[in-house]
Enzyme design. Sequence first.
Site, PDB file in Angstrom:
ATOM      1  N   CYS A 113      33.516  89.897  -1.086  1.00 55.43           N
ATOM      2  CA  CYS A 113      34.186  89.026  -2.050  1.00 55.43           C
ATOM      3  C   CYS A 113      33.829  87.555  -1.820  1.00 55.43           C
ATOM      4  O   CYS A 113      32.759  87.124  -2.203  1.00 55.43           O
ATOM      5  CB  CYS A 113      35.692  89.256  -2.039  1.00 55.43           C
ATOM      6  N   HIS A 214      36.312  94.883  -2.740  1.00 53.91           N
ATOM      7  CA  HIS A 214      36.955  94.948  -1.426  1.00 53.91           C
ATOM      8  C   HIS A 214      36.898  96.363  -0.853  1.00 53.91           C
ATOM      9  O   HIS A 214      37.865  97.134  -0.968  1.00 53.91           O
ATOM     10  CB  HIS A 214      38.413  94.484  -1.539  1.00 53.91           C
ATOM     11  N   GLU A 216      37.227  97.304   2.113  1.00 56.59           N
ATOM     12  CA  GLU A 216      38.223  97.534   3.163  1.00 56.59           C
ATOM     13  C   GLU A 216      39.494  98.167   2.610  1.00 56.59           C
ATOM     14  O   GLU A 216      40.293  98.759   3.369  1.00 56.59           O
ATOM     15  CB  GLU A 216      38.556  96.224   3.894  1.00 56.59           C
TER      16      GLU A 216
END
Length: 246
Positions: A113, A214, A216
């Site tokens: 990002c 994202h 994660e």
Amino acid sequence: MADRPMIGITSYAQPARWGAWELPAALVPFHYVESVERAGGRALVVPPSVEAVDETLDVLDGVVFSGGIDIDPQTYGAERHEQTDPAQARRDAGELALLRRALERDVPTLAICRGFQLLTVARGGDLVQHLPESLGHEGHREVLGAFSEHPVEVKEGTKLAEILGPRHDSVQSSHHQGVGRVGEGLVETAWAEDGSLEGLEDPDKRFAVAVLWHPEMEEDKRLFEALVAEARHYRAERSAPRAAIP
């Protein structure tokens, strides 16, 4: 798990609150730490600083450049848009110094990002400061504090395609900025359905992969697994004894 490579995660630098305390803090969302450790690495939070960059990289086998606040437009020669976050000069300077040196040293790097945006800025590119003005919708960040979902198409023959295949169906997205001019030496690798750029990489580096979403936040940890695998190779190469010069 034995042989866990050390993966640095760049930190946010801003006030945080816990209990009765509210103080300046260097922190990352724990999903980054969990993703690195689920992939077989050991996470180390790296606060932003322009000091001792090489000493920092000496102890790291890979780096994750995390998301967060918008980059100061002055770093890429633009005036600040009214929707752009207030500048964090310490974080911008520290992360740019770390990223540029990591690329020079060919340290395995995953940029997420803000990190994706940082990569193109570090290579002389620039950013679109408010994508809804050019796209005509807010589908990449529909609600502040919540992730939007959408698919991306991935370019064949790229490292990103090796990792994810030709399509990733449900990325977790929360951004209002994107890439304008792509930085020197970078290859475009993924796009959303609206045509906006979602992936970049440097094909001349062992692992320099950037995504605007994202990972994660996903159960799919293939990007982190690929980073950790490359970091393990990098660590082994660094620790191998060098042949004596005759």
